[in-house]
Design a protein around this motif. Structure first.
Motif, short mmCIF file in Angstrom:
data_model
loop_
_atom_site.label_atom_id
_atom_site.label_comp_id
_atom_site.label_asym_id
_atom_site.label_seq_id
_atom_site.Cartn_x
_atom_site.Cartn_y
_atom_site.Cartn_z
N CYS A 46 -19.50 -21.32 -7.77
CA CYS A 46 -20.57 -21.44 -8.76
C CYS A 46 -21.92 -21.09 -8.12
O CYS A 46 -22.74 -20.37 -8.71
CB CYS A 46 -20.62 -22.85 -9.35
SG CYS A 46 -19.31 -23.21 -10.53
N VAL A 47 -22.16 -21.61 -6.92
CA VAL A 47 -23.42 -21.33 -6.21
C VAL A 47 -23.47 -19.88 -5.77
O VAL A 47 -24.53 -19.23 -5.84
CB VAL A 47 -23.57 -22.29 -5.01
CG1 VAL A 47 -24.78 -21.90 -4.17
CG2 VAL A 47 -23.69 -23.73 -5.49
N GLU A 48 -22.34 -19.36 -5.32
CA GLU A 48 -22.29 -17.97 -4.88
C GLU A 48 -22.64 -17.02 -6.03
O GLU A 48 -23.34 -16.02 -5.83
CB GLU A 48 -20.90 -17.65 -4.34
CG GLU A 48 -20.72 -16.24 -3.81
CD GLU A 48 -21.46 -15.99 -2.51
OE1 GLU A 48 -21.74 -14.81 -2.23
OE2 GLU A 48 -21.76 -16.97 -1.79
N LYS A 51 -27.20 -18.73 -7.34
CA LYS A 51 -27.77 -19.76 -6.47
C LYS A 51 -28.84 -20.59 -7.18
O LYS A 51 -29.00 -21.79 -6.92
CB LYS A 51 -28.35 -19.13 -5.20
CG LYS A 51 -27.30 -18.55 -4.26
CD LYS A 51 -27.94 -17.96 -3.02
CE LYS A 51 -26.87 -17.52 -2.03
NZ LYS A 51 -25.99 -16.48 -2.58
N GLN A 52 -29.60 -19.97 -8.07
CA GLN A 52 -30.68 -20.68 -8.75
C GLN A 52 -30.17 -21.54 -9.90
O GLN A 52 -30.66 -22.66 -10.11
CB GLN A 52 -31.71 -19.66 -9.29
CG GLN A 52 -32.36 -18.80 -8.22
CD GLN A 52 -33.07 -19.63 -7.16
OE1 GLN A 52 -33.78 -20.59 -7.48
NE2 GLN A 52 -32.87 -19.28 -5.90
N GLN A 53 -29.20 -21.02 -10.62
CA GLN A 53 -28.70 -21.73 -11.81
C GLN A 53 -27.17 -21.66 -11.86
O GLN A 53 -26.59 -20.93 -12.68
CB GLN A 53 -29.29 -21.12 -13.09
CG GLN A 53 -30.79 -21.25 -13.24
CD GLN A 53 -31.22 -22.66 -13.61
OE1 GLN A 53 -30.41 -23.56 -13.76
NE2 GLN A 53 -32.52 -22.87 -13.75
N PRO A 54 -26.47 -22.41 -11.01
CA PRO A 54 -25.00 -22.44 -11.10
C PRO A 54 -24.57 -22.96 -12.47
O PRO A 54 -25.24 -23.82 -13.04
CB PRO A 54 -24.59 -23.42 -9.99
CG PRO A 54 -25.79 -23.59 -9.12
CD PRO A 54 -26.98 -23.32 -9.97
N VAL A 55 -23.47 -22.45 -12.98
CA VAL A 55 -23.04 -22.83 -14.32
C VAL A 55 -22.65 -24.31 -14.40
O VAL A 55 -22.79 -24.94 -15.45
CB VAL A 55 -21.89 -21.92 -14.80
CG1 VAL A 55 -20.63 -22.09 -13.96
CG2 VAL A 55 -21.58 -22.16 -16.28
N PHE A 56 -22.19 -24.89 -13.29
CA PHE A 56 -21.83 -26.30 -13.27
C PHE A 56 -22.75 -27.06 -12.33
O PHE A 56 -23.16 -26.54 -11.28
CB PHE A 56 -20.40 -26.51 -12.78
CG PHE A 56 -19.33 -26.27 -13.81
CD1 PHE A 56 -19.48 -26.68 -15.13
CD2 PHE A 56 -18.13 -25.65 -13.46
CE1 PHE A 56 -18.49 -26.48 -16.07
CE2 PHE A 56 -17.13 -25.45 -14.39
CZ PHE A 56 -17.31 -25.86 -15.70
N ARG A 77 -22.04 -19.54 -21.28
CA ARG A 77 -21.18 -20.36 -20.41
C ARG A 77 -19.87 -19.64 -20.12
O ARG A 77 -19.37 -19.66 -18.98
CB ARG A 77 -20.93 -21.72 -21.07
CG ARG A 77 -22.18 -22.59 -21.18
CD ARG A 77 -21.88 -23.98 -21.71
NE ARG A 77 -21.57 -23.98 -23.12
CZ ARG A 77 -22.45 -24.16 -24.10
NH1 ARG A 77 -23.74 -24.35 -23.81
NH2 ARG A 77 -22.09 -24.16 -25.36
N SER A 78 -19.30 -18.99 -21.12
CA SER A 78 -18.04 -18.27 -20.94
C SER A 78 -18.19 -17.13 -19.94
O SER A 78 -17.33 -16.93 -19.07
CB SER A 78 -17.54 -17.73 -22.28
OG SER A 78 -17.26 -18.78 -23.18
N GLY A 83 -16.91 -14.99 -14.38
CA GLY A 83 -17.21 -14.47 -13.04
C GLY A 83 -16.74 -15.41 -11.95
O GLY A 83 -16.16 -14.97 -10.93
N VAL A 84 -16.95 -16.71 -12.14
CA VAL A 84 -16.53 -17.70 -11.14
C VAL A 84 -15.02 -17.70 -11.00
O VAL A 84 -14.48 -17.66 -9.87
CB VAL A 84 -17.03 -19.11 -11.56
CG1 VAL A 84 -16.39 -20.19 -10.70
CG2 VAL A 84 -18.56 -19.19 -11.45
N LEU A 85 -14.31 -17.75 -12.11
CA LEU A 85 -12.85 -17.83 -12.06
C LEU A 85 -12.23 -16.57 -11.48
O LEU A 85 -11.24 -16.63 -10.74
CB LEU A 85 -12.30 -18.11 -13.45
CG LEU A 85 -12.67 -19.49 -14.03
CD1 LEU A 85 -12.22 -19.59 -15.49
CD2 LEU A 85 -12.05 -20.62 -13.21
N ASN A 86 -12.80 -15.42 -11.82
CA ASN A 86 -12.27 -14.17 -11.28
C ASN A 86 -12.39 -14.14 -9.76
O ASN A 86 -11.47 -13.71 -9.05
CB ASN A 86 -12.97 -12.97 -11.90
CG ASN A 86 -12.30 -11.67 -11.48
OD1 ASN A 86 -11.12 -11.47 -11.73
ND2 ASN A 86 -13.05 -10.79 -10.82
N GLU A 87 -13.52 -14.60 -9.23
CA GLU A 87 -13.70 -14.63 -7.78
C GLU A 87 -12.77 -15.66 -7.12
O GLU A 87 -12.24 -15.40 -6.03
CB GLU A 87 -15.16 -14.94 -7.42
CG GLU A 87 -16.10 -13.77 -7.64
CD GLU A 87 -15.68 -12.54 -6.85
OE1 GLU A 87 -15.49 -12.66 -5.62
OE2 GLU A 87 -15.52 -11.47 -7.46
#
Length: 307
Positions: A46-48, A51-56, A77-78, A83-87
């Motif tokens: 999420c941070v990767e 960095k400024q606004q992680p989704v969680f 949000r989706s 992007g997070v889940l794909n990584e």
């Protein structure tokens, strides 16, 4: 058999153990439960991604995961979660994502047609969100001189991502991307068993739901299955259509029960068949000493929103 599928009796104990984080929807409703071991890679990614606004937002003292309020809409949000889940999949940090489906499941928050986000189906275990599906029992009434109710049983393909080679009830499938239960019944029957939409829509009868909370090494699965029965004419035979079912068998009900007890069915399909056997008076309080416990395990109370 029922406990094999509904193998978590108290979600509260999981929270107090410190081994799980609670996932909350954007409106504050409890939406999921995440294993401690899955939290760190999720937070890192999420941070990767932003960095400024992680989704969680993560609270490690309270062990909670909440949506960042900067993401004001479901599409925002989706997209961020996609992007997070794909990584996480690419980096192989969540094993459950190896079974990527390219299907979307909702993170429900208790408001009709308004999920917090839509996420890849394979992430539902790791996020511990409530999932929904349909299970369809195909049965044939006793004929003259026969005397036994029969059920159509499918054998799962050896190449299925989950439970290859196990037995299923006639048709089953997840409800994805906002589809309704009955629409999913029609779609799955056509895709898996070659049954026409007209045939299914005229014969499928709603028979309630089964619910369970299943824990595995991949995570947590709170799930509701909408159950339907179809009385099949003797001259209508389901046929494998999409490669998910290897073969269909028409089995006498005593053989079906024998295979349920032997553990030959995928666990949630076994639950659905047990429900059928109870509703049709084949398993009763008189012939099953664990009757009430079985009923409790096929109708578990889930602490997560249903819409």
């Amino acid at each position: 058999v029922a406990k094999k599928c509904n193998n978590v009796s108290d979600v509260g104990e999981l929270y107090s153990s410190g081994e799980y984080y609670r996932l909350f929807a954007d409106n504050g409703a409890l939406a999921g439960i995440v294993k401690h071991s899955d939290v760190m890679p999720l937070e890192e990614e999420c941070v990767e991604q932003n960095k400024q606004q992680p989704v969680f937002a993560f609270d490690h003292k309270e062990k909670t995961i909440c949506f960042n309020k900067a993401y004001k809409t479901e599409p925002q949000r989706s997209a961020a979660l996609a992007g997070v889940l794909n990584e996480l999949r690419v980096k192989d940090k969540w094993p459950g994502l190896r079974k990527w489906r390219n299907e979307l499941y909702p993170i429900c928050k208790g408001e009709a047609n308004s999920p917090s986000a839509m996420v890849e189906r394979a992430s539902s275990y790791s996020l511990g969100i409530r999932a929904f599906g349909v299970h369809i029992n195909g049965y044939v009434r006793p004929t003259d001189g026969d005397g036994q109710l029969k059920m159509w049983i499918g054998k799962r393909s050896a190449t299925k991502q989950t439970w290859p080679g196990f037995l299923d009830n006639m048709v089953a499938g997840g409800i994805s991307n906002g589809d309704g239960a009955f629409a999913s019944v029609i779609k799955e029957c056509e895709e898996e068993a070659g049954l026409s939409a007209d045939f299914v829509s005229s014969r499928a009868r709603s028979a309630g739901t089964i619910q369970y909370l299943f824990s595995s090494k991949l995570g947590m699965k709170p799930e509701t299955q909408y159950v339907y029965d179809i009385e099949m004419p003797a001259d209508v035979v389901p046929r494998p259509s999409d490669g998910e079912v290897e073969e269909f068998y028409l089995l006498p009900i005593d053989k079906v029960l024998e295979k349920v007890r032997a553990g030959q069915f995928k666990p949630n399909c076994a639950l659905c068949i047990i429900d059928f056997l109870i509703r049709h008076g084949i398993v009763t309080a008189e012939n099953e000493p664990d009757y009430l416990e079985i009923i409790d395990n096929i109708h578990a109370r889930l602490p997560f929103p249903g819409v």
